[in-house]
Design an enzyme around this catalytic site. Structure first.
Site, PDB file in Angstrom:
ATOM      1  CB  SER A 186      47.232 -13.694 105.274  1.00  0.00           C
ATOM      2  OG  SER A 186      48.178 -12.817 105.825  1.00  0.00           O
ATOM      3  CD  GLN A 187      43.000 -19.671 107.188  1.00  0.00           C
ATOM      4  OE1 GLN A 187      43.705 -19.552 108.183  1.00  0.00           O
ATOM      5  NE2 GLN A 187      41.831 -20.273 107.210  1.00  0.00           N
TER       6      GLN A 187
END
Ligand code: SAH
Length: 218
Positions: A67-68
């Site tokens: 994930s970012q």
């Protein structure tokens, strides 16, 4: 291969990353401190190099992503982790989020349905120092009834709806943070199970996650 060496250059890049996510609205000091501490490049193939500190999601194999950092920080902030909270994570992936939770002081139980990603983490040297993270290969929709109830549950894949079985594994007073939506965009939701068992639902910003799928993949 995942790199195992840190450097001042990478430390500097982490500081910049912290500034970026703080500018995007993350205010929890502990969350920012943890993002600044964990070498994100360790969780990605060495080919990513300094790109590992861009505020972006990246492929980790099997069609999945890490994930970012902003998203990791956002979900972690919403969870309001207290030391020694028992936290269930659905979607181990790279294990970056799991390490963030462990650094927040949580006892982490994390499930991954992709066998290859699960196996990769078995041989990940960094994880040897995180004895507070337990890894499971299985279908997150089932949760971990043996270890339930949990103080917190975090889902790191897009859920078409709120999984009932997971709500059942939440302690009274516990919270679940979950991106909900069947399309390309999901709404981040926080479900709080109140002392009387009633659920409080809060809706936050939109995000885009890989889908939460049923069953296991060998
Ligand atoms: N938390 C991860 C994000 C990984 S992306 C990180 O920090 O890198 C989401 C992950 O959820 C993928 O690895 C995907 O395989 C996994 N996943 C999707 N559906 C799942 C399910 N039902 N049970 C367990 N894991 C699931």
């Amino acid at each position: 291969m995942r790199p195992t060496e840190d450097s001042y250059r990478f430390q500097g890049l982490r500081k910049k990353l912290v500034d970026i996510i703080a500018a995007k609205g993350i205010t929890n000091e502990k969350v920012l401190q943890v993002i600044g501490k964990i070498p994100r490049h360790f969780f990605l193939d060495s080919a990513f190099g300094e790109e590992a500190y861009a505020d972006k999601a990246f492929p980790i194999g099997e069609g999945q992503t890490i994930s970012q950092p902003y998203t990791v920080a956002y979900q972690t902030q919403l969870l309001e982790i207290e030391p020694f909270n028992k936290v269930l994570e659905i979607g181990t992936g790279s294990a970056y989020q799991a390490v963030v939770l462990a650094e927040m002081g949580a006892q982490v139980y994390t499930i991954e349905r992709q066998k290859k990603l699960f196996e990769l983490n078995k041989n990940f040297p960094l994880l040897k120092k995180y004895l507070t993270i337990k890894f499971f290969y299985g279908d997150g929709y089932e949760g971990l009834p043996t270890y339930a109830p949990f103080d917190r549950i975090i889902i790191t894949a897009a859920a078409p709806e709120i999984p009932e079985k997971l709500i059942a594994q939440l302690k009274p007073g516990g919270m679940m943070v979950i991106p909900v939506g069947a399309g390309d965009v999901q709404q981040m939701m926080r479900i709080t199970k109140q002392a009387n068992g009633a659920l409080k639902e809060e809706v936050f910003d939109n995000f885009s996650f890989v889908p939460m799928l049923g069953g296991k993949n060998s």
